[in-house]
Scaffold this motif. Sequence first.
Motif, PDB file in Angstrom:
ATOM      1  N   ILE A  42     -14.271  63.752 -31.360  1.00 26.13           N
ATOM      2  CA  ILE A  42     -13.841  62.362 -31.517  1.00 26.13           C
ATOM      3  C   ILE A  42     -14.526  61.765 -32.746  1.00 26.13           C
ATOM      4  N   GLU A  43     -13.770  61.095 -33.589  1.00 26.60           N
ATOM      5  CA  GLU A  43     -14.334  60.483 -34.785  1.00 26.60           C
ATOM      6  C   GLU A  43     -15.059  59.190 -34.389  1.00 26.60           C
ATOM      7  N   LEU A  44     -16.375  59.221 -34.420  1.00 29.20           N
ATOM      8  CA  LEU A  44     -17.173  58.096 -33.929  1.00 29.20           C
ATOM      9  C   LEU A  44     -16.905  56.811 -34.708  1.00 29.20           C
ATOM     10  N   ALA A  45     -16.696  56.946 -36.013  1.00 29.53           N
ATOM     11  CA  ALA A  45     -16.501  55.759 -36.848  1.00 29.53           C
ATOM     12  C   ALA A  45     -15.243  54.984 -36.487  1.00 29.53           C
ATOM     13  N   SER A  46     -14.328  55.637 -35.773  1.00 23.44           N
ATOM     14  CA  SER A  46     -13.064  54.974 -35.423  1.00 23.44           C
ATOM     15  C   SER A  46     -13.133  54.236 -34.091  1.00 23.44           C
ATOM     16  N   LEU A  47     -14.277  54.338 -33.388  1.00 26.66           N
ATOM     17  CA  LEU A  47     -14.390  53.759 -32.054  1.00 26.66           C
ATOM     18  C   LEU A  47     -15.040  52.380 -32.080  1.00 26.66           C
ATOM     19  N   SER A  48     -14.617  51.558 -31.155  1.00 20.32           N
ATOM     20  CA  SER A  48     -15.231  50.242 -30.987  1.00 20.32           C
ATOM     21  C   SER A  48     -16.522  50.405 -30.191  1.00 20.32           C
ATOM     22  N   LEU A  49     -17.298  49.328 -30.107  1.00 18.63           N
ATOM     23  CA  LEU A  49     -18.559  49.373 -29.371  1.00 18.63           C
ATOM     24  C   LEU A  49     -18.315  49.742 -27.911  1.00 18.63           C
ATOM     25  N   SER A  50     -17.334  49.138 -27.292  1.00 16.14           N
ATOM     26  CA  SER A  50     -17.053  49.425 -25.882  1.00 16.14           C
ATOM     27  C   SER A  50     -16.587  50.863 -25.693  1.00 16.14           C
ATOM     28  N   GLU A  51     -15.830  51.390 -26.656  1.00 14.52           N
ATOM     29  CA  GLU A  51     -15.379  52.783 -26.565  1.00 14.52           C
ATOM     30  C   GLU A  51     -16.554  53.746 -26.725  1.00 14.52           C
ATOM     31  N   LEU A  52     -17.494  53.400 -27.596  1.00 17.15           N
ATOM     32  CA  LEU A  52     -18.693  54.227 -27.754  1.00 17.15           C
ATOM     33  C   LEU A  52     -19.518  54.242 -26.475  1.00 17.15           C
ATOM     34  N   GLU A  53     -19.627  53.079 -25.832  1.00 23.03           N
ATOM     35  CA  GLU A  53     -20.396  52.977 -24.589  1.00 23.03           C
ATOM     36  C   GLU A  53     -19.813  53.850 -23.488  1.00 23.03           C
ATOM     37  N   GLY A  54     -18.513  54.132 -23.567  1.00 23.57           N
ATOM     38  CA  GLY A  54     -17.848  54.937 -22.543  1.00 23.57           C
ATOM     39  C   GLY A  54     -17.971  56.431 -22.742  1.00 23.57           C
ATOM     40  N   LEU A  55     -18.535  56.850 -23.859  1.00 26.60           N
ATOM     41  CA  LEU A  55     -18.682  58.288 -24.118  1.00 26.60           C
ATOM     42  C   LEU A  55     -19.798  58.887 -23.274  1.00 26.60           C
ATOM     43  N   GLN A  56     -19.628  60.146 -22.869  1.00 21.87           N
ATOM     44  CA  GLN A  56     -20.634  60.830 -22.081  1.00 21.87           C
ATOM     45  C   GLN A  56     -21.946  60.922 -22.850  1.00 21.87           C
ATOM     46  N   ALA A  64     -24.854  50.827 -29.630  1.00 25.52           N
ATOM     47  CA  ALA A  64     -25.117  49.768 -30.608  1.00 25.52           C
ATOM     48  C   ALA A  64     -25.749  50.355 -31.878  1.00 25.52           C
ATOM     49  N   THR A  65     -26.617  51.345 -31.698  1.00 26.34           N
ATOM     50  CA  THR A  65     -27.232  52.008 -32.859  1.00 26.34           C
ATOM     51  C   THR A  65     -26.179  52.716 -33.698  1.00 26.34           C
ATOM     52  N   ILE A  66     -25.250  53.389 -33.031  1.00 25.54           N
ATOM     53  CA  ILE A  66     -24.184  54.097 -33.752  1.00 25.54           C
ATOM     54  C   ILE A  66     -23.320  53.114 -34.547  1.00 25.54           C
ATOM     55  N   ARG A  67     -22.972  52.000 -33.925  1.00 24.74           N
ATOM     56  CA  ARG A  67     -22.160  50.992 -34.626  1.00 24.74           C
ATOM     57  C   ARG A  67     -22.916  50.443 -35.842  1.00 24.74           C
ATOM     58  N   GLU A  68     -24.214  50.265 -35.682  1.00 23.46           N
ATOM     59  CA  GLU A  68     -25.033  49.751 -36.785  1.00 23.46           C
ATOM     60  C   GLU A  68     -25.061  50.758 -37.937  1.00 23.46           C
ATOM     61  N   ILE A  69     -25.166  52.044 -37.619  1.00 23.98           N
ATOM     62  CA  ILE A  69     -25.159  53.088 -38.654  1.00 23.98           C
ATOM     63  C   ILE A  69     -23.830  53.099 -39.383  1.00 23.98           C
ATOM     64  N   ILE A  70     -22.748  52.986 -38.637  1.00 23.33           N
ATOM     65  CA  ILE A  70     -21.404  52.997 -39.228  1.00 23.33           C
ATOM     66  C   ILE A  70     -21.217  51.806 -40.168  1.00 23.33           C
ATOM     67  N   GLN A  71     -21.676  50.642 -39.738  1.00 21.87           N
ATOM     68  CA  GLN A  71     -21.474  49.412 -40.516  1.00 21.87           C
ATOM     69  C   GLN A  71     -22.425  49.277 -41.697  1.00 21.87           C
ATOM     70  N   ASN A  72     -23.695  49.714 -41.502  1.00 15.37           N
ATOM     71  CA  ASN A  72     -24.713  49.461 -42.529  1.00 15.37           C
ATOM     72  C   ASN A  72     -25.246  50.712 -43.229  1.00 15.37           C
ATOM     73  N   GLY A  73     -24.829  51.883 -42.765  1.00 12.26           N
ATOM     74  CA  GLY A  73     -25.314  53.115 -43.371  1.00 12.26           C
ATOM     75  C   GLY A  73     -26.572  53.652 -42.722  1.00 12.26           C
ATOM     76  N   THR A  74     -27.256  52.822 -41.949  1.00 12.34           N
ATOM     77  CA  THR A  74     -28.442  53.233 -41.202  1.00 12.34           C
ATOM     78  C   THR A  74     -28.682  52.202 -40.106  1.00 12.34           C
TER      79      THR A  74
END
Length: 570
Positions: A42-56, A64-74
């Motif tokens: 699954i392409e993580l960058a394409s997922l919303s915060l709620s969709e990321l939270e639903g991943l195993q 939230a950390t993943i979304r921050e990395i996607i948006q800010n580079g780190t």
Amino acid sequence: MDNSSILKQLKLQAALMELHDENSFKIRGYQNAVFQLDKSDIELASLSLSELEGLQGVGKGIAATIREIIQNGTSSGLTDLLESTPEGIVELLDMKGIGPKKIKVLWKELGIESGHELKEAANSGLVANLKGFGEKTQQAIIDALEFKEANANKLHFADAEIIANEIIELLVNLKQVERAEVTGEMRRKLEVADSIEILVASNDFDALEDELNTNEVFTQLLEQSGPVVWRGLYKEHKILVEFILCKPDDFAREQFLKTGSQLHITIPIANNMSLRDMAYSEKYSSEEELYASLNMAYVEPEMREGSFEIELAKSNKLPKLVEMSDLKGILHNHSTYSDGKHSLRQMAEYCKELGYEYLGICDHSKSAFYANGLDEDRLVEQHKEIDELNKELAPFKIFKGIESDILHDGSLDYADDVLASFDFIVASVHSVLNMNKQKATQRLMTAIENPYTTVLGHPTGRLLLRRAGYPIDHKAVIDHCAKHNVVIEINANPWRLDLDWRWVHYALEQGVMLSINPDAHQMEGYHHMQYGLLTGRKGGLTAEMTFNALSCEAIDKHFAEKRAKAPAHA
């Protein structure tokens, strides 16, 4: 941002958290998230915060950390940890065989903040005096640091090839370039590249150098360059780039001279003249013409190492090397049953789509707890699914295999009745890698003697540029495989390429068949077959001696005969 970049940051954050003694539960959460996400396509960058939270394996905090990395580079968490950690300590975290906890002790108790300081402390004996270290750990650290230093700025062939092709595409569009091709060790397809050598034909070297130096992607190293060689760096890459300059009319000669090893081009061939002498004696329009002038068969670039190929070329008995089109199936592959990224069905359907006749599935065995190895109950489940898929995908066939761990005493980690349930078995070492040569060799020989062992997997366990293989007596191991009718794997993963090409010819001389196996943990891993193919070709591998060049019917027969003989020898 792609998944690998995101996971790399999460993995580093987990290591730094451990280094700084943060909450162990939180650290395990990050480690588990990396493990689970690494198996997902699954392409993580394409997922919303709620969709990321639903991943195993991913909770609210990590999402939230993943979304921050996607948006800010780190992430701010990683940034804070890096700011409180010396750069040299961060580099040590990547060193094989020493974890964050021990690195923290070295940092806090000895004030070590770099690899150089650690090596000095180890060489002076200070490391061995620390609680929990000792002489063995100290020597292991010295060995790891020396290995890292020796391999600094080098690349796996697969990675160097991508950069080389990119550079050549750029060069051929320059005004002053008539022709450009990779040369040297890279043209011989060596497993590791310490530089990228490219032969460049031009009528005006000075104008070409000006053209190169005005291109922002190149940075010349003046002190290392000369009248007919430009040395420097390309983009952000640290590997040395060398442009060897020649006139267009001299290209064939220079390509020949720069490709072959010194041994290959200087061995006397006829009338005490070497290939190098012939290259300078008159002008040749091609390398084929040069070899022909000495009544020699043309030697493929990857074989020009100055070993067995010279005599065979002189007698026109060079083998017809195996080609990708000869390979009929793909053995030694993993699925989501253990630590693979794609399901059994996905792996099988993609293998069939690529045009192969069969797939050997070899998930990890039960001792490989770190890789979700299969116990006996899960094996029954997998075999049932294989039977169902074989009915659906026929005539394509999935063979029931396993990558069985070779235990410290050389035994395999299933009882004989379980081993008998597989079509074939790849036996591999994954643990206790610090044995001496005698013990490591005996361990492999015991596994080879097991009547259920079909293939010996990655014989030395090496990880190129990361760790050396464990020491083995290659001749003894190969001879034992010949005696017990065991195939040896050429593991095609660019990090392994094991069996080493330097032993391929000896194996063939002993009548040992070799299997080019990708050790694929995802569908894309099948494409690593090309690197295993190059390894085999360097040693003179033919289709006739390539195990997975056998048809589905022929390899099925081989497996059946091996199984039938096993109980009599058990």
